[in-house]
Write an enzyme that holds these catalytic residues in place. Structure first.
Site, PDB file in Angstrom:
ATOM      1  N   ASP A 186      39.215  -2.108  41.036  1.00 55.19           N
ATOM      2  CA  ASP A 186      38.408  -1.003  40.516  1.00 55.19           C
ATOM      3  C   ASP A 186      38.524   0.122  41.543  1.00 55.19           C
ATOM      4  O   ASP A 186      37.868   0.102  42.584  1.00 55.19           O
ATOM      5  CB  ASP A 186      36.957  -1.467  40.355  1.00 55.19           C
ATOM      6  CG  ASP A 186      36.029  -0.333  39.950  1.00 55.19           C
ATOM      7  OD1 ASP A 186      36.457   0.838  39.984  1.00 55.19           O
ATOM      8  OD2 ASP A 186      34.867  -0.610  39.616  1.00 55.19           O
TER       9      ASP A 186
ATOM     10  N   THR B 268      37.253   5.415  37.182  1.00 54.87           N
ATOM     11  CA  THR B 268      36.620   6.533  36.504  1.00 54.87           C
ATOM     12  C   THR B 268      37.581   7.710  36.616  1.00 54.87           C
ATOM     13  O   THR B 268      38.524   7.681  37.425  1.00 54.87           O
ATOM     14  CB  THR B 268      35.271   6.910  37.162  1.00 54.87           C
ATOM     15  OG1 THR B 268      35.482   7.047  38.566  1.00 54.87           O
ATOM     16  CG2 THR B 268      34.224   5.853  36.895  1.00 54.87           C
TER      17      THR B 268
ATOM     18  N   TYR C  75      35.651  11.434  14.535  1.00 54.27           N
ATOM     19  CA  TYR C  75      35.680   9.973  14.690  1.00 54.27           C
ATOM     20  C   TYR C  75      37.127   9.504  14.659  1.00 54.27           C
ATOM     21  O   TYR C  75      37.885   9.901  13.773  1.00 54.27           O
ATOM     22  CB  TYR C  75      34.917   9.289  13.548  1.00 54.27           C
ATOM     23  CG  TYR C  75      33.653   8.619  14.035  1.00 54.27           C
ATOM     24  CD1 TYR C  75      33.704   7.676  15.056  1.00 54.27           C
ATOM     25  CD2 TYR C  75      32.417   8.941  13.485  1.00 54.27           C
ATOM     26  CE1 TYR C  75      32.546   7.077  15.516  1.00 54.27           C
ATOM     27  CE2 TYR C  75      31.260   8.338  13.944  1.00 54.27           C
ATOM     28  CZ  TYR C  75      31.331   7.402  14.963  1.00 54.27           C
ATOM     29  OH  TYR C  75      30.196   6.811  15.421  1.00 54.27           O
TER      30      TYR C  75
ATOM     31  N   LYS D 204      35.884  11.334  39.615  1.00 53.93           N
ATOM     32  CA  LYS D 204      35.608  11.393  41.053  1.00 53.93           C
ATOM     33  C   LYS D 204      36.777  12.118  41.744  1.00 53.93           C
ATOM     34  O   LYS D 204      36.980  13.298  41.486  1.00 53.93           O
ATOM     35  CB  LYS D 204      35.375   9.972  41.588  1.00 53.93           C
ATOM     36  CG  LYS D 204      34.137   9.310  40.932  1.00 53.93           C
ATOM     37  CD  LYS D 204      33.836   7.965  41.540  1.00 53.93           C
ATOM     38  CE  LYS D 204      32.541   7.390  40.990  1.00 53.93           C
ATOM     39  NZ  LYS D 204      32.702   6.473  39.868  1.00 53.93           N
TER      40      LYS D 204
ATOM     41  N   GLU E 205      38.157   5.894  15.458  1.00 49.99           N
ATOM     42  CA  GLU E 205      38.216   4.471  15.847  1.00 49.99           C
ATOM     43  C   GLU E 205      39.624   3.943  15.657  1.00 49.99           C
ATOM     44  O   GLU E 205      40.275   4.224  14.649  1.00 49.99           O
ATOM     45  CB  GLU E 205      37.218   3.658  15.019  1.00 49.99           C
ATOM     46  CG  GLU E 205      35.796   3.886  15.481  1.00 49.99           C
ATOM     47  CD  GLU E 205      34.784   3.074  14.701  1.00 49.99           C
ATOM     48  OE1 GLU E 205      35.178   2.224  13.880  1.00 49.99           O
ATOM     49  OE2 GLU E 205      33.579   3.296  14.924  1.00 49.99           O
TER      50      GLU E 205
ATOM     51  N   ARG F 216      33.863  13.121  32.983  1.00 50.71           N
ATOM     52  CA  ARG F 216      33.247  11.814  33.167  1.00 50.71           C
ATOM     53  C   ARG F 216      33.871  10.830  32.196  1.00 50.71           C
ATOM     54  O   ARG F 216      33.978  11.110  31.007  1.00 50.71           O
ATOM     55  CB  ARG F 216      31.741  11.868  32.904  1.00 50.71           C
ATOM     56  CG  ARG F 216      31.023  12.965  33.650  1.00 50.71           C
ATOM     57  CD  ARG F 216      29.544  12.748  33.623  1.00 50.71           C
ATOM     58  NE  ARG F 216      29.227  11.620  34.456  1.00 50.71           N
ATOM     59  CZ  ARG F 216      29.168  11.669  35.794  1.00 50.71           C
ATOM     60  NH1 ARG F 216      29.409  12.794  36.432  1.00 50.71           N
ATOM     61  NH2 ARG F 216      28.884  10.600  36.491  1.00 50.71           N
TER      62      ARG F 216
HETATM   63  N1  DSN Z   1      27.509   5.882  40.676  1.00 57.44           N
HETATM   64  C1  DSN Z   1      28.842   5.850  41.202  1.00 57.44           C
HETATM   65  C2  DSN Z   1      28.889   6.314  42.618  1.00 57.44           C
HETATM   66  O1  DSN Z   1      28.135   7.201  42.957  1.00 57.44           O
HETATM   67  O2  DSN Z   1      29.681   5.820  43.402  1.00 57.44           O
HETATM   68  C3  DSN Z   1      29.470   4.557  41.043  1.00 57.44           C
HETATM   69  O3  DSN Z   1      29.413   4.190  39.706  1.00 57.44           O
END
Ligand code: DSN
Length: 415
Positions: free
Chosen positions: A198, A224, A52, A227, A54, A233
């Site tokens: 974003d 994110t 933890y 990707k 925080e 993730r």
């Molecule tokens: N679920 C993601 C995607 O596949 O683009 C976006 O959050």
């Protein structure tokens, strides 16, 4: 996979083993997925999952955080270096939570913000009525032009002037073209709105310098990490140092409690990888491979949304062949080709059916696929979709998938 689990929990072990096999034996074309390196996986599997922490480095609510501090600071410094920003928060558990923290920093419930219509390639958190963003704030959605499927910048400007939003969100999850952040910057400035980019899908391209960067134009940037950035993730927020206090407090305690320190360790490792020259070469191949895929669809008579792609994803209208996105994705799945059904702009079919499929090149490019392999992947997909009820085509396509996956084994992506 670590077989110690086998002796402790056979049910979970069996499912994990099957997932390894599924990834090994299928063509992974979900545009938002990738394969992390062994080093990222190791960090993710570390004992930091027990901790933890925080708070933030040097200001924790718990003791025993010295190693967590070292790791989080490395992740922060590397995130700033990757994007050239003066602030980074690496704690958001996901892109959705990163966005939520930014919304909390600049909006009150009932305030107006603008985001791209989900049906035109936006994202749930950009104002969908079923998401917190659409439930908490007044949403004005913009979209793409019907003639070329590019963002309708004139519409964005008109809507901004008419609605005076406090925040404009730019970015999406199914937009295959370069985004003009400068244009959004001008529009936001003209109505005194804050601007959030974003870049969840295209962050790897931005880090590689192969898509214009929103840093220095937008007040906030979220992404994110799993990707095109090829990390674990999770999410991060980038901004200027003067926003540190408010953004840090909106992430914790605003949205989250304890950070996932093992994920932050894996983020740090992935960011180091993304800072290497080889990452730029990887992203260049990602773009080239998506383009190859798009060319095959066009040659085979499919409608590619916007006529092609500038990035890692291709959105294909399969309705021109008399099939739905749902059927196409399910039939491809049966042949071990993984894509997702996806709405296309001005789709007449509901989101659970759709007229399109979305495909992306990041995962198979990581696996080693190049132009020739992507050409073959495209042909296999078209062969199958053109002959959906023909069993012998299905057998041939499955054989083609096997040849490709056998040629690029995934042993070096496993612990
Ligand atoms: N679920 C993601 C995607 O596949 O683009 C976006 O959050």
């Amino acid at each position: 996979m670590n077989s110690f689990i086998e002796s402790q929990d056979t049910e979970v072990f069996e499912a994990l083993k099957k997932e390894d096999e599924r990834q090994e034996s299928s063509l992974e074309l979900i545009a938002s997925e990738n394969f992390v390196s062994r080093a990222v996986l190791e960090a993710y599997h570390s004992s930091l999952t027990n901790k933890y922490a925080e708070g933030y480095p040097g200001k924790r609510y718990y003791n025993g955080c010295e190693n967590a501090d070292t790791i989080e600071q490395l992740a922060i410094d590397r995130a700033k270096q990757m994007f050239g920003s003066t602030y980074a928060n690496v704690q958001p558990h996901s892109g959705a939570q990163a966005n939520m923290a930014v919304f909390l920093a600049c909006l009150n419930p009932g305030d107006t913000f603008m985001g791209m219509n989900l049906a035109h390639g936006g994202h749930l958190t950009h104002g969908s009525p079923v998401n917190f963003s659409g439930r908490t704030y007044k949403v004005v959605s913009y979209g793409v032009r019907q003639d070329n499927h590019r963002i309708d910048y004139e519409e964005v400007e008109k809507l901004a002037k008419a609605n005076k939003p406090k925040l404009i969100v730019v970015g999406g999850s199914a937009y295959p073209r370069i985004i003009d952040f400068n244009r959004f910057g001008e529009i936001a400035k003209s109505v005194d709105a804050k601007l959030l980019a974003d870049v969840a899908h295209i962050s790897g391209l931005i880090v590689a310098g192969l898509h214009p960067s929103p840093i220095g134009i937008c007040d906030f940037v979220t992404t994110t990490t799993h990707k095109t950035l090829r990390g674990p993730r999770g999410g991060i927020i980038l901004s200027q140092s003067e926003n540190e206090k408010i953004l840090n407090s909106r992430v914790f305690p605003g949205v989250q409690g304890g950070p996932l320190m093992h994920v932050i360790a894996a983020k740090a490792v992935a960011f180091k990888e993304a800072l290497q020259p080889s990452f730029k070469e990887y992203i260049a191949r990602v773009i080239e491979n998506a383009n190859t895929l798009s060319e095959v669809f066009l040659k085979r008579g499919y409608r590619v949304i916007s006529g092609g792609t500038d990035n890692h994803l291709v959105l294909v209208d399969v309705s021109v062949k008399g099939i739905t996105g749902l059927d196409a994705a399910n039939k491809l799945d049966e042949a071990h080709i993984t894509v997702n059904k996806n709405g296309i702009p001005f789709d007449e079919k509901p989101p659970a059916v759709t007229s399109g499929i979305r495909l992306g090149s990041p995962a198979l490019t990581t696996r080693g696929f190049g132009k020739l392999e992507f050409e073959r992947v495209g042909q296999l997909i078209c062969d199958l979709l053109d002959n959906l009820s023909d069993e012998s085509t299905k057998i041939k396509v499955k054989q083609g998938v096997k040849e490709l996956t056998d040629k690029y084994p995934m042993a070096h992506f496993k612990l």
